[in-house]
Every structure is written in structure tokens, then in C-alpha cells.
Design a protein around this motif. Structure first.
Motif, mmCIF file in Angstrom:
data_model
loop_
_atom_site.group_PDB
_atom_site.id
_atom_site.type_symbol
_atom_site.label_atom_id
_atom_site.label_comp_id
_atom_site.label_asym_id
_atom_site.label_seq_id
_atom_site.Cartn_x
_atom_site.Cartn_y
_atom_site.Cartn_z
ATOM 1 N N GLU A 163 0.944 -1.269 -0.157
ATOM 2 C CA GLU A 163 -0.249 0.141 0.180
ATOM 3 C C GLU A 163 0.891 1.165 0.034
ATOM 4 O O GLU A 163 0.552 2.209 -0.699
ATOM 5 N N ALA A 164 2.006 1.253 0.695
ATOM 6 C CA ALA A 164 2.852 2.505 0.938
ATOM 7 C C ALA A 164 3.575 2.564 -0.276
ATOM 8 O O ALA A 164 3.577 4.136 -0.831
ATOM 9 N N ALA A 165 3.890 1.301 -1.188
ATOM 10 C CA ALA A 165 4.601 1.568 -2.470
ATOM 11 C C ALA A 165 3.618 2.194 -3.444
ATOM 12 O O ALA A 165 3.769 3.161 -4.263
ATOM 13 N N ALA A 166 2.303 1.588 -3.533
ATOM 14 C CA ALA A 166 1.115 2.213 -4.194
ATOM 15 C C ALA A 166 0.980 3.907 -4.201
ATOM 16 O O ALA A 166 0.912 4.372 -4.931
ATOM 17 N N PHE A 167 0.914 4.246 -2.916
ATOM 18 C CA PHE A 167 0.848 5.548 -2.491
ATOM 19 C C PHE A 167 2.125 6.399 -2.947
ATOM 20 O O PHE A 167 1.644 7.582 -3.470
ATOM 21 N N ARG A 168 3.244 5.922 -2.874
ATOM 22 C CA ARG A 168 4.412 6.797 -3.377
ATOM 23 C C ARG A 168 4.079 7.044 -4.942
ATOM 24 O O ARG A 168 4.413 8.035 -5.308
ATOM 25 N N ARG A 169 3.584 5.737 -5.479
ATOM 26 C CA ARG A 169 3.633 6.034 -6.844
ATOM 27 C C ARG A 169 2.387 6.691 -7.455
ATOM 28 O O ARG A 169 2.780 7.489 -8.309
ATOM 29 N N LEU A 170 1.649 6.937 -6.740
ATOM 30 C CA LEU A 170 0.254 7.983 -6.970
ATOM 31 C C LEU A 170 0.963 9.212 -6.764
ATOM 32 O O LEU A 170 0.634 10.190 -7.568
ATOM 33 N N LEU A 171 1.682 9.364 -5.603
ATOM 34 C CA LEU A 171 2.371 10.911 -5.294
ATOM 35 C C LEU A 171 3.132 11.331 -6.611
ATOM 36 O O LEU A 171 3.204 12.316 -7.009
ATOM 37 N N ALA A 172 4.035 10.373 -6.981
ATOM 38 C CA ALA A 172 4.950 10.767 -8.006
ATOM 39 C C ALA A 172 4.121 10.860 -9.355
ATOM 40 O O ALA A 172 4.450 11.764 -10.254
ATOM 41 N N HIS A 173 3.230 10.339 -9.592
ATOM 42 C CA HIS A 173 2.495 10.307 -10.745
ATOM 43 C C HIS A 173 1.546 11.874 -10.934
ATOM 44 O O HIS A 173 1.794 12.443 -11.700
ATOM 45 N N LEU A 174 1.157 12.127 -9.738
ATOM 46 C CA LEU A 174 0.387 13.373 -9.621
ATOM 47 C C LEU A 174 1.717 14.598 -9.539
ATOM 48 O O LEU A 174 1.108 15.738 -10.247
ATOM 49 N N ARG A 175 2.635 14.465 -9.150
ATOM 50 C CA ARG A 175 3.799 15.336 -9.240
ATOM 51 C C ARG A 175 4.230 15.532 -10.777
ATOM 52 O O ARG A 175 4.362 16.797 -11.184
ATOM 53 N N GLU A 176 4.153 14.648 -11.614
ATOM 54 C CA GLU A 176 4.316 14.477 -12.831
ATOM 55 C C GLU A 176 3.215 15.234 -13.697
ATOM 56 O O GLU A 176 3.545 15.899 -14.605
ATOM 57 N N ARG A 177 2.044 15.029 -13.397
ATOM 58 C CA ARG A 177 0.766 15.472 -13.868
ATOM 59 C C ARG A 177 0.255 16.625 -13.482
ATOM 60 O O ARG A 177 -0.812 17.035 -13.022
ATOM 61 N N THR A 178 1.175 17.767 -13.390
ATOM 62 C CA THR A 178 0.815 18.947 -13.070
ATOM 63 C C THR A 178 -0.564 19.706 -13.943
ATOM 64 O O THR A 178 -1.008 20.566 -13.556
#
Length: 104
Positions: free
Chosen positions: A13-28
Motif C-alpha cells: 500500500e505504501a509503494a502504491a501511495f508513493r507511486r500515486l504521489l509521483a504520478h500526481l507530481r508529474e501530472r501538473t
């Protein structure tokens, strides 16, 4: 998750959350109002949920610290660089879909 111990589940779950944050940071280009209208949550919601979890554990993390973590930069900087003015249709959709949502 079937047949997975609690520690492994938390790690996944933590890995998926970190990936979600990275995705949102890229998708400004994806605005918070777009997220709210489509999914009912946004980057600010994520930081608020982290704040709630941190407060439950008495960690003393501030709202701004957690927004910086979620956005990958200070919130005011992100807003200045990437946030666009919501158009009337976005505002209408938000008002219709989020009548009871407390968003700050």
C-alpha cells in the motif's frame, strides 16, 4: 489482500501511495478541481489524510509540511507555477458533486 501478511500489505500500500504521489507530481496539468470532479478527492485531500494520520500518532507534522510532501514543493509555489483558474463548468460540476465536502 488474500494470503498476505499485514506487514507486506502495508508495504504494498505504501509503494502504491508513493507511486500515486509521483504520478500526481508529474501530472501538473491535472488540476485539483479536475480530480475532485472526477474522483471526489485531490492533492489537498491526500495531505489532509496524512495530517489526520500524523495527528493520531502525535507526530507534530504541520499541514504545510504535509502539503509540501504531497506536492513535491511548497503549496504556494505549486499554485503559482501550475494552478489555473477554474472555468465555470468545472465550478458548476464541483458545486453539484461536492455539496457536503469540506475542502480546505
Amino acid at each position: 489482500m488474500p494470503n498476505i501478511d499485514e506487514k507486506t500489505q502495508t508495504e504494498l500500500e505504501a509503494a502504491a501511495f508513493r507511486r500515486l504521489l509521483a504520478h500526481l507530481r508529474e501530472r501538473t496539468d491535472v488540476q485539483n478541481i479536475d480530480l475532485m470532479n472526477l474522483a471526489g478527492f485531490c492533492r489537498n485531500c491526500l495531505s489532509n489524510w496524512l495530517k489526520d494520520a500524523a495527528d493520531e500518532r502525535h507526530l507534530g507534522l504541520s499541514k504545510e509540511e504535509l502539503r509540501t510532501y504531497v506536492y513535491g514543493m511548497p503549496y504556494d509555489e505549486w499554485r503559482g507555477r501550475f494552478q489555473r483558474e477554474a472555468n465555470p463548468d468545472q465550478l458548476r460540476q464541483y458545486a453539484e458533486k461536492n455539496k457536503d465536502h469540506k475542502h480546505a
